[in-house]
Design an enzyme around this catalytic site. Sequence first.
Site, PDB file in Angstrom:
ATOM      1  N   GLN A   1     -17.021 -29.058  22.463  1.00 18.67           N
ATOM      2  CA  GLN A   1     -17.810 -27.903  21.500  1.00 18.67           C
ATOM      3  C   GLN A   1     -18.723 -27.772  22.415  1.00 18.67           C
ATOM      4  O   GLN A   1     -19.334 -27.643  22.797  1.00 18.67           O
ATOM      5  CB  GLN A   1     -18.246 -28.695  20.617  1.00 18.67           C
ATOM      6  N   GLY A   2     -18.070 -25.998  22.111  1.00 14.59           N
ATOM      7  CA  GLY A   2     -18.696 -24.909  23.516  1.00 14.59           C
ATOM      8  C   GLY A   2     -19.455 -24.233  22.439  1.00 14.59           C
ATOM      9  O   GLY A   2     -19.347 -23.070  22.705  1.00 14.59           O
TER      10      GLY A   2
ATOM     11  N   SER B   1     -22.787 -23.961  22.279  1.00 15.13           N
ATOM     12  CA  SER B   1     -24.663 -24.284  22.221  1.00 15.13           C
ATOM     13  C   SER B   1     -24.912 -23.156  23.893  1.00 15.13           C
ATOM     14  O   SER B   1     -24.295 -23.570  24.643  1.00 15.13           O
ATOM     15  CB  SER B   1     -25.466 -25.698  22.536  1.00 15.13           C
TER      16      SER B   1
ATOM     17  N   GLU C   1     -19.181 -30.619  10.564  1.00 17.71           N
ATOM     18  CA  GLU C   1     -19.863 -31.310  10.737  1.00 17.71           C
ATOM     19  C   GLU C   1     -20.677 -32.270  10.595  1.00 17.71           C
ATOM     20  O   GLU C   1     -21.391 -33.292  10.523  1.00 17.71           O
ATOM     21  CB  GLU C   1     -20.779 -30.840  12.690  1.00 17.71           C
TER      22      GLU C   1
ATOM     23  N   ASN D   1     -32.801 -30.852  12.591  1.00 20.44           N
ATOM     24  CA  ASN D   1     -33.316 -31.758  10.875  1.00 20.44           C
ATOM     25  C   ASN D   1     -33.876 -30.511  10.795  1.00 20.44           C
ATOM     26  O   ASN D   1     -34.464 -30.243   9.272  1.00 20.44           O
ATOM     27  CB  ASN D   1     -34.407 -32.932  11.512  1.00 20.44           C
ATOM     28  N   GLU D   2     -34.748 -29.935  11.696  1.00 23.87           N
ATOM     29  CA  GLU D   2     -35.947 -28.769  11.008  1.00 23.87           C
ATOM     30  C   GLU D   2     -35.317 -27.463  10.403  1.00 23.87           C
ATOM     31  O   GLU D   2     -35.302 -27.173   9.480  1.00 23.87           O
ATOM     32  CB  GLU D   2     -36.729 -28.422  12.122  1.00 23.87           C
TER      33      GLU D   2
END
Length: 388
Positions: A125-126, A128, A243, A371-372
Amino acid sequence: MHLNYTDKQNAFRAEVRAWLKDNVPSQPLNSYDTREGFEEHRAWERKLYDSRWSMVMWPEHLGGRGCDLIEWLIFEEEYYAANAPMRVNQNGQLLLGPTLMEFGSEEQKRHFLPRIASSEDMWAQGWSEPNAGSDMAAIRSKAIRDGDHYVVSGQKTWSTRASFADWTFGLFRSDPQSQRHHGLTYLMVPLDSPGVTIRPIKALNGKEAFAEIFFDEVRVPVEHRIGAEGQGWHVAMATAGFERGLLLRSPARFQQTAKRLVALYQANPQIAERDPGVRDAVIESWMGAQAYAQAAYHTVGLVEKGAKIGAEASINKIVWSELDLKMHETAMRILGAYGELRGTAPEAVDGGSWLEGFLFAQAGPIYAGTNEIQRNIIAERMLGLPKA
Ligand SMILES: Cc1cc2nc3c(=O)[nH]c(=O)nc-3n(C[C@H](O)[C@H](O)[C@H](O)COP(=O)(O)OP(=O)(O)OC[C@H]3O[C@@H](n4cnc5c(N)ncnc54)[C@H](O)[C@@H]3O)c2cc1C
């Protein structure tokens, strides 16, 4: 909610169990974060595919079994209970596959989906980039149209198993004047294309499967685009839902860990004396895993009645990542200094798997969106609170 299984579901469970009993390797495979282990896992995926157990929910013409979500949950329960190898092509099978089914052209579906199901193509998965993680709309990697190709330049980072994968899917800025989530295009890029450089990043476990990907004027055919040019954000948001939702982390994975944790506690009864809080942590972990499973059955019931999982997927992601962390932290409390032994050490407990799991659990609250960020989504989109 109806919690009894039908005769058909029980028969399905028996069929899965019997196949796994005959086929799960007697020795654990090497870690899929090594080249050798990666190829062993690819061979295992092929074996699953050949018997149509690779993607049980996919339609039969793609090598699946056309199972519904309850049957998938049953499959997962049996799979983890049998200690079968971890699935190595999750990016392809759980993220790209459903995205192609929804947005891909007929030709793309025909070509890619069977190759994903059989793991003939392994996917990274590209998404970030160095300054576009949580803020993914800040993506700067470019894909400039040149006739029937895009010319791709830029850098992706934190790409799981990109060191060994065959392809990556990612978002690229196809309109250089565009801002934020506008002007992005979703492309599939072969990692052996001229101009691609993969640089491994050593993870906490010391392995180098994680990587950054550099693109230097890589020519990508237009037919490798998913959805329309400039519409990549819309397509990617569907992938993100897959996801964070149920598919990436089925409850069975955590129920199995909880079962192993209870066994670890029972094998070390002196712990309750030394650290009484551990007993509560074990109970909470076990209950947490059961609660997650019950919640999953509830969600599946709703989805089967036509509901769509939206922002609720964020709750799911927080629950499984925090549960995983708690279970592994509790195991480390039980193991004490033994918890620090790697699998090769003669006195390592359970082949050092608790340490491996503990290290990986640290990443749970980060990957698939921190999670933030999930809490922001819940606050703003579910609770209607003002934007932070
Ligand atoms: C094990 C692992 C595997 C991964 N695999 C992949 C992969 O295969 N492909 C891929 O593309 N990416 C992958 N990632 C990257 C992952 O998606 C990002 O790390 C994540 O999205 C966070 O981005 P960042 O690292 O740039 O952190 P940042 O976005 O810089 O965040 C740093 C901190 O600031 C907080 N923060 C940022 N913005 C806000 C805000 N608005 N409100 C509140 N808090 C905020 C974050 O929550 C975090 O705690 C992986 C990461 C890990 C750890």
